[in-house]
Structure formats: structure tokens, C-alpha cells
Design a protein around this motif. Structure first.
Motif, short mmCIF file in Angstrom:
data_model
loop_
_atom_site.label_atom_id
_atom_site.label_comp_id
_atom_site.label_asym_id
_atom_site.label_seq_id
_atom_site.Cartn_x
_atom_site.Cartn_y
_atom_site.Cartn_z
N ALA A 47 0.52 8.47 -15.87
CA ALA A 47 0.23 7.17 -16.50
C ALA A 47 -1.27 6.90 -16.54
O ALA A 47 -1.81 6.43 -17.55
CB ALA A 47 0.95 6.06 -15.75
N ASP A 88 3.70 -5.13 -15.67
CA ASP A 88 4.05 -4.00 -16.53
C ASP A 88 2.84 -3.56 -17.35
O ASP A 88 1.94 -4.35 -17.65
CB ASP A 88 5.19 -4.39 -17.47
N ALA A 133 3.28 3.15 -18.89
CA ALA A 133 4.44 3.50 -18.06
C ALA A 133 5.48 4.28 -18.86
O ALA A 133 6.23 5.09 -18.31
CB ALA A 133 5.06 2.25 -17.46
N ASP A 134 5.51 4.04 -20.16
CA ASP A 134 6.47 4.75 -21.01
C ASP A 134 6.18 6.25 -21.09
O ASP A 134 7.04 7.03 -21.48
CB ASP A 134 6.44 4.18 -22.44
N ALA A 161 2.42 8.44 -11.45
CA ALA A 161 1.22 7.60 -11.50
C ALA A 161 0.06 8.36 -12.13
O ALA A 161 -0.70 7.80 -12.95
CB ALA A 161 0.85 7.15 -10.09
N THR A 177 11.04 3.59 -14.09
CA THR A 177 9.74 3.40 -14.71
C THR A 177 8.78 2.74 -13.73
O THR A 177 9.19 1.91 -12.91
CB THR A 177 9.87 2.51 -15.97
N LEU A 178 7.50 3.08 -13.84
CA LEU A 178 6.49 2.51 -12.96
C LEU A 178 6.09 1.10 -13.38
O LEU A 178 6.19 0.72 -14.55
CB LEU A 178 5.24 3.38 -12.96
N THR A 179 5.59 0.35 -12.41
CA THR A 179 4.95 -0.94 -12.65
C THR A 179 3.86 -1.10 -11.60
O THR A 179 3.78 -0.31 -10.65
CB THR A 179 5.96 -2.09 -12.59
N CYS A 192 6.70 9.61 -7.41
CA CYS A 192 6.00 8.40 -7.87
C CYS A 192 4.50 8.67 -8.01
O CYS A 192 3.83 8.06 -8.86
CB CYS A 192 6.27 7.23 -6.93
N TYR A 222 7.83 1.91 -8.49
CA TYR A 222 8.87 1.78 -9.51
C TYR A 222 9.27 0.32 -9.71
O TYR A 222 9.18 -0.50 -8.80
CB TYR A 222 10.10 2.59 -9.10
N LYS A 223 9.72 0.02 -10.91
CA LYS A 223 10.19 -1.33 -11.22
C LYS A 223 11.31 -1.75 -10.27
O LYS A 223 11.42 -2.91 -9.88
CB LYS A 223 10.69 -1.41 -12.66
N LEU A 279 0.96 1.44 -7.44
CA LEU A 279 1.84 1.86 -8.53
C LEU A 279 3.16 2.30 -7.92
O LEU A 279 3.22 3.29 -7.18
CB LEU A 279 1.21 3.00 -9.33
#
Length: 285
Positions: A186, A236, A240-241, A183, A144-146, A179, A221-222, A219
Motif C-alpha cells: 500500500a 480508510d 488499500a485496494d 502495508a 483490507t488495511l486501514t 499485515c 486490518y479493518k 496500519l
């Protein structure tokens, strides 16, 4: 027929059967790999291997194993490579980490590799569509992105909309990189139109821009933020979900070490490997 005659007949039949078994065993042992006996042995070995795999065990391997893997897998796969070598004496795992799209292009262009682990099904599909995969790819984790920001979050970024603030410089991955595609998904979900100051070819490149102070946020990944927690903070955001990436892995059709490829793919899906991956922040598929 008398009882004595019946007993004699039975002893003769048993002896004949035993002689036949011994004769067949001697033929198989003395064979130089003839078609019938060789095929039987091969089929038996394949059946045994299939049974072991279905029982949850990981096949063994030796020799060089070359793995092309998404840049976001660098820390975990480096650790898994060492564990794999320890479990398979005589094996040596070599990694080529980079953007999944460029790795897929290299594989389709004939680069010698045994395994491909991508950060999205779309990049894996470019390999499978070209007939480059052996068997069906398996999803082994999700990511998941952060928002990566410098320690202390000096720009006070709280969400995607803050990335459009005056003077905020942002790095993104290029759109063709997993990624980058995530992005864009998102940002669209958040209704944010963002113009980055740089587009990087893999997630490590986008993260490095924050580390060096060249941008205020990126942006990523976690898992990348977690691996670099001494230098980077993560923010967060709910969108991102909408952009969770599946990570597929596959042995390659032209793998120089087919047994090694199969063994490594199996190992990555083993409970031991999953423990390493989830500890690094990856999600179970």
C-alpha cells in the motif's frame, strides 16, 4: 416348457438369491473387520461423506481440535470455536493465535496442530511446499488495511502521506508478516517512504501500540479496528485496494484429529460461519 414348470423355476431362483443375500449379510455382520467387508464399509462411508459434503452439509467431529490461526482472526474464530463445539458435542477447540509466518514456522518444525488458517497465501505456501497441508487450501475470506488512530484522531491523519508528518509516530507489522507485507504494498502504491518507530510480529501488536498511546497510528486490518471500536478509530485510504489479503485455511497432513480438522475447515466455510465473519468486517472471497 409348461407355465407350471416356469413358475417353479422362478420361485427357486428367487429363493436362492434371497439365501445368498442373507448369507452375505451374516458374514459381514459376523466379521471382525476383515479386509473385504471393512474396505466396503469404509468406501461406503467415504462415499456418503463425499455426498454429504457436496450437498453442503458439514461433517461432525469429536475430541480435541487444535487450530493455528492468524492473530486477526482471534475474535471471530473464538466465537466460531464455541459454535463448533455446540454443534459437535464432545469436541474441544483450542486456538493458537499469532503472526502467520511464525505459526507456519512452528507447523513446519513439527508443532502438533490440526488446522492452519493464515492471513495470506504466501504464508500458507510455506506449509504446503513442505508437504504440511492435507489437500488444497481454501480461501474463506479477504481483509483490507486501514489506518488505526486514537479516538478522535488527534493528529488529523487523513491518508498515508500524513503518516510522514513531523512528530507522527507509526507502528507497522514486520515485512514477513502478512499485515506488514500488505502495508509495504500500500505504501509503495501511494509513493510513501515511511520509517516506523516499531515493527510488530502480528497485527494485534501494532494495534496495541495505538491503544497504549505509544504511537499515533498503525496500519492494521479493518476487522481489527471494528473489533476495537471503543478505543480506536479507523481512517480508510484508497491504496488499500492494492493490498487486499486472501485468507486460506487447510487441514494439516499430520493432524492428530483428522476428522476434527476436516470438520472445522468445512465449518469455517459454512453459511453460519460466513455470517459471523462478514459481520466482523471480513469480505467474501
Amino acid at each position: 416348457m409348461s407355465t407350471r414348470t416356469t413358475g417353479t423355476t422362478r420361485r427357486f431362483a428367487v429363493a436362492a438369491a434371497a439365501a445368498l443375500v442373507l448369507s452375505l449379510g451374516a458374514t459381514a455382520c459376523g466379521s471382525d473387520g476383515g479386509t473385504s467387508s471393512g474396505s466396503a464399509a469404509s468406501n461406503a462411508a467415504s462415499s456418503a461423506g463425499a455426498s454429504a459434503a457436496s450437498a453442503g452439509s458439514v461433517p461432525k467431529a469429536s475430541g480435541a481440535v487444535t487450530v493455528f490461526a492468524a492473530a486477526s482472526l482471534k475474535e471471530t474464530f473464538t466465537e466460531l470455536g464455541k459454535k463448533f463445539e455446540a454443534a459437535n458435542p464432545g469436541s474441544k477447540v483450542t486456538f493458537n493465535f499469532g503472526g502467520s509466518s511464525s505459526l507456519a514456522t512452528s507447523i513446519n518444525s513439527g508443532a502438533p496442530a490440526d488446522v492452519f488458517a493464515a492471513a495470506s497465501p504466501a504464508t500458507m505456501k510455506t506449509v504446503t511446499d513442505a508437504g504440511g497441508a492435507s489437500g488444497q487450501p481454501a480461501t474463506f475470506v479477504k481483509n483490507t488495511l486501514t489506518i488505526a488512530v486514537p479516538k478522535g484522531n488527534p493528529k488529523h491523519i487523513a491518508g498515508l502521506k500524513d503518516l510522514t508528518g513531523s512528530g507522527v509516530k507509526v507502528a507497522l507489522c514486520a515485512k514477513e508478516v502478512p499485515c506488514g507485507a500488505a502495508a509495504q504494498t500500500a505504501l509503495k502504491a501511494a509513493g510513501v517512504d515511511l520509517t516506523p518507530v516499531t515493527l510488530e510480529q502480528d497485527v494485534k501488536g501494532a494495534l496495541t501500540k495505538v491503544e497504549l498511546g505509544e504511537v499515533d497510528a498503525s496500519l492494521v486490518y479493518k476487522t481489527d479496528v471494528q473489533a476495537d471500536a471503543a478505543k480506536i478509530d479507523g481512517v480508510d485510504f484508497p491504496e488499500a485496494d492494492k493490498a487486499v489479503n486472501d485468507y486460506p485455511i487447510a487441514a494439516l497432513a499430520k493432524a492428530p484429529n483428522k476428522d476434527g480438522a476436516a470438520a472445522f475447515v468445512a465449518y469455517v466455510q459454512s453459511p453460519e460461519a460466513k455470517q459471523v465473519l462478514t459481520a466482523a468486517g471480513f469480505q467474501a472471497p
